[in-house]
Design an enzyme around this catalytic site. Structure first.
Site, PDB file in Angstrom:
ATOM      1  N   CYS A  43       0.823  -1.212   0.000  1.00 38.65           N
ATOM      2  CA  CYS A  43       0.000   0.000   0.000  1.00 38.65           C
ATOM      3  C   CYS A  43       0.856   1.260   0.000  1.00 38.65           C
ATOM      4  CB  CYS A  43      -0.944   0.004   1.196  1.00 38.65           C
ATOM      5  SG  CYS A  43      -1.968   1.489   1.293  1.00 38.65           S
ATOM      6  N   CYS A  48      -1.629   1.668  -3.054  1.00 41.33           N
ATOM      7  CA  CYS A  48      -2.666   2.693  -2.953  1.00 41.33           C
ATOM      8  C   CYS A  48      -2.151   4.108  -2.747  1.00 41.33           C
ATOM      9  CB  CYS A  48      -3.675   2.337  -1.862  1.00 41.33           C
ATOM     10  SG  CYS A  48      -3.141   1.162  -0.631  1.00 41.33           S
ATOM     11  N   LYS A  51      -0.268   5.393  -5.956  1.00 38.91           N
ATOM     12  CA  LYS A  51      -1.283   5.387  -7.017  1.00 38.91           C
ATOM     13  C   LYS A  51      -2.255   6.541  -6.859  1.00 38.91           C
ATOM     14  CE  LYS A  51      -4.907   3.805  -6.198  1.00 38.91           C
ATOM     15  NZ  LYS A  51      -5.312   2.410  -6.156  1.00 38.91           N
ATOM     16  N   TYR A 179      -9.824  -3.315 -10.800  1.00 42.41           N
ATOM     17  CA  TYR A 179      -9.650  -1.941 -10.332  1.00 42.41           C
ATOM     18  C   TYR A 179      -8.271  -1.395 -10.666  1.00 42.41           C
ATOM     19  CZ  TYR A 179      -7.012  -3.515  -6.171  1.00 42.41           C
ATOM     20  OH  TYR A 179      -6.074  -4.044  -5.327  1.00 42.41           O
ATOM     21  N   GLU A 183      -7.830   1.933 -12.986  1.00 44.34           N
ATOM     22  CA  GLU A 183      -7.200   3.108 -12.379  1.00 44.34           C
ATOM     23  C   GLU A 183      -6.006   3.582 -13.198  1.00 44.34           C
ATOM     24  OE1 GLU A 183      -8.429   2.316  -7.702  1.00 44.34           O
ATOM     25  OE2 GLU A 183      -6.505   1.601  -8.448  1.00 44.34           O
ATOM     26  N   HIS A 438     -27.630  21.400   0.478  1.00 47.10           N
ATOM     27  CA  HIS A 438     -27.706  21.944  -0.879  1.00 47.10           C
ATOM     28  C   HIS A 438     -26.823  23.176  -1.037  1.00 47.10           C
ATOM     29  CE1 HIS A 438     -29.648  22.781  -4.724  1.00 47.10           C
ATOM     30  NE2 HIS A 438     -29.752  24.048  -4.345  1.00 47.10           N
ATOM     31  N   GLU A 443     -26.238  15.343  -1.712  1.00 53.31           N
ATOM     32  CA  GLU A 443     -27.657  15.476  -1.374  1.00 53.31           C
ATOM     33  C   GLU A 443     -28.525  14.513  -2.175  1.00 53.31           C
ATOM     34  OE1 GLU A 443     -29.808  19.065  -2.654  1.00 53.31           O
ATOM     35  OE2 GLU A 443     -28.044  19.583  -3.850  1.00 53.31           O
TER      36      GLU A 443
END
Length: 449
Positions: A43, A48, A51, A179, A183, A438, A443
């Protein structure tokens, strides 16, 4: 007094191993951890973290174009320096590597910079020809990229090497559609490469909700990425000009500058000596463990990707924590693998938690699905036709939200909070009872019809 050199010996200083070692030491155990490369594991060093930093860098390609619509006088041609980004990312990796090392040291964990293998139920062999003993051994060595075997496969790279490329390839072929493939496909495209994704099936991102992954495919094709499905590799040939010609079934050969394999990851158990302790491996080479992370050898445990349960960094960390708390903290803990959120940092990113629509129908029978398909406000003003899609899957009988799946800007950040509600078993009505914040993209979670 103990008859062993250590209470706990951890093999592998990745996310799971570091957490287990640190917590066990904090509980009073005498702990050593061995790492043959660098503290931090996949990682931090080659996964991760670097990346995600590259993904941030890639987003500027579109952000700079969009900025003109927001009044910023951005030059038509902006120079990009791959070497600058790559160097800065590696500096950050070095910093985090140092922080992980300091964390272990401050908790009085002995760090052994050498390869370690299992030599028996309580014995560990080190590369410097020493053998040490431990009451408990924890294996946390992670996994490595799998590379298919066919003529010329040695000409390809994996995600490990992608972080160290001297330049961005003008043309890159990425094998796989999970993934990692999506990516890197997105970020290399933003850096100016022509990207070809080759997959042996007709699906991308197997396991994610069909509606969300179809939207990513649609957007990716619109951006200019090329997909070749039902393609099996036949051979790769290197030409005189150093280009690679990739031959595959059902498609014409592709001529590219780089081939990157993103075709899954395999546990790092080969040559680890696990057979000397009687630890059982499954058909994929992963260590078989029970709910308490214990292998078929009473004194040997394993956490993280080497067990091939859920190959995610936060899961490995949870497993390491649970292991240490259970054995050394007097607090028996087991990891709950239900409802784990996950994300793909593609362009745009997607995220999901809980059951997909197909899984919910198979498990529950009666299902109600709510969606929101919209253009984010920023995309409207920027003149970008990219649409986001949020999807809520509910139990048709109770209204309980059993799955939430999203694609669009910042959805991984949004999903983390929403995943708490899904994990807690809240209903669609309870979502709708919350007043919308908002104007935000989030939302839409309380406005779905």
């Amino acid at each position: 007094m103990t008859d062993y050199d250590y209470d706990l010996f951890v093999i592998g200083a990745g996310s799971g191993g570091v957490r287990a070692a640190r917590v066990a030491a904090a509980h009073g155990a005498k702990v050593a951890i061995a790492e043959e490369y660098r503290v931090g594991g996949t990682c931090v060093i080659r996964g991760c973290v670097p990346k995600k930093l590259l993904v941030y860098g890639a987003h500027f390609a579109e952000d700079l174009k969009d900025a003109r619509r927001f009044g910023w006088n951005v030059p038509a041609q902006c120079d990009f320096s791959w070497s600058t980004l790559r160097g800065n990312v590696m500096e950050e990796v070095d910093r985090i590597n140092g922080a992980y090392t300091q964390t272990l040291t401050s908790h009085h964990v002995e760090i052994i910079a050498a390869r370690a293998t299992v030599a028996g139920p309580h014995e560990v062999a080190l590369a410097d020809n020493r053998t040490v003993t431990a009451k408990t051994i924890l294996v946390a060595v992670g996994a490595h990229p799998s590379i298919p075997t066919f003529p010329g496969h040695e000409h390809g790279i994996t995600s490990n090497e992608a972080f160290h490329l001297p330049d961005v390839p003008k043309r890159i072929l990425i094998a796989g559609a999970g993934y990692i493939a999506n990516e890197f496909a997105g970020l290399f495209h933003q850096f100016g490469a022509h990207v070809i994704i080759v997959n042996r099936t007709q699906e991308i991102l197997r396991g994610y909700d069909v509606s969300i992954r179809d939207r990513l495919l649609q957007i990716s094709i619109m951006k200019g990425l090329e997909f070749r499905f039902d393609a099996a590799f036949q051979k790769i040939e290197r030409g005189d000009n150093n280009c690679l010609t990739v031959h595959m079934s059902n498609h014409e050969p592709a001529v590219v500058d780089c081939v990157m394999f993103a075709t899954g990851r395999s546990p790092n158990t080969r040559g680890l000596g696990l057979e000397t302790a009687g630890a059982e491996l499954d058909q994929h080479g992963a260590i078989v463990v029970d709910a308490d992370n214990r292998s078929t050898c009473e004194s040997l445990y394993a956490v993280g990707d080497v067990t091939n349960r859920v190959q995610l960094t936060p899961v490995a960390i949870r497993e390491g924590q649970a292991f240490a708390d259970t054995l050394y903290g007097g607090k028996p803990t087991r990891v709950d693998y239900d409802c784990i959120p996950s994300a793909v940092f593609s362009h745009p990113p997607l995220a999901g938690v809980g059951l997909t629509e197909a899984q919910a129908k198979e498990k529950l029978g009666s299902v109600r699905v709510y969606t929101s398909d919209f253009r984010p406000m920023k995309n409207v003003l920027a003149g970008r036709n990219e649409r986001s899609l949020y999807k809520m899957v509910c139990d048709g009988e109770t209204g309980r939200v059993v799955g939430l799946h999203m694609i669009g800007p910042d959805v991984p950040e949004i999903l983390q909070a929403a995943a708490i509600a899904v994990k807690a078993g809240l209903t669609k009505d309870q979502f709708d009872d919350v007043v919308a914040l908002h104007p935000t993209m989030a939302e839409e979670l309380v406005l779905m019809k």
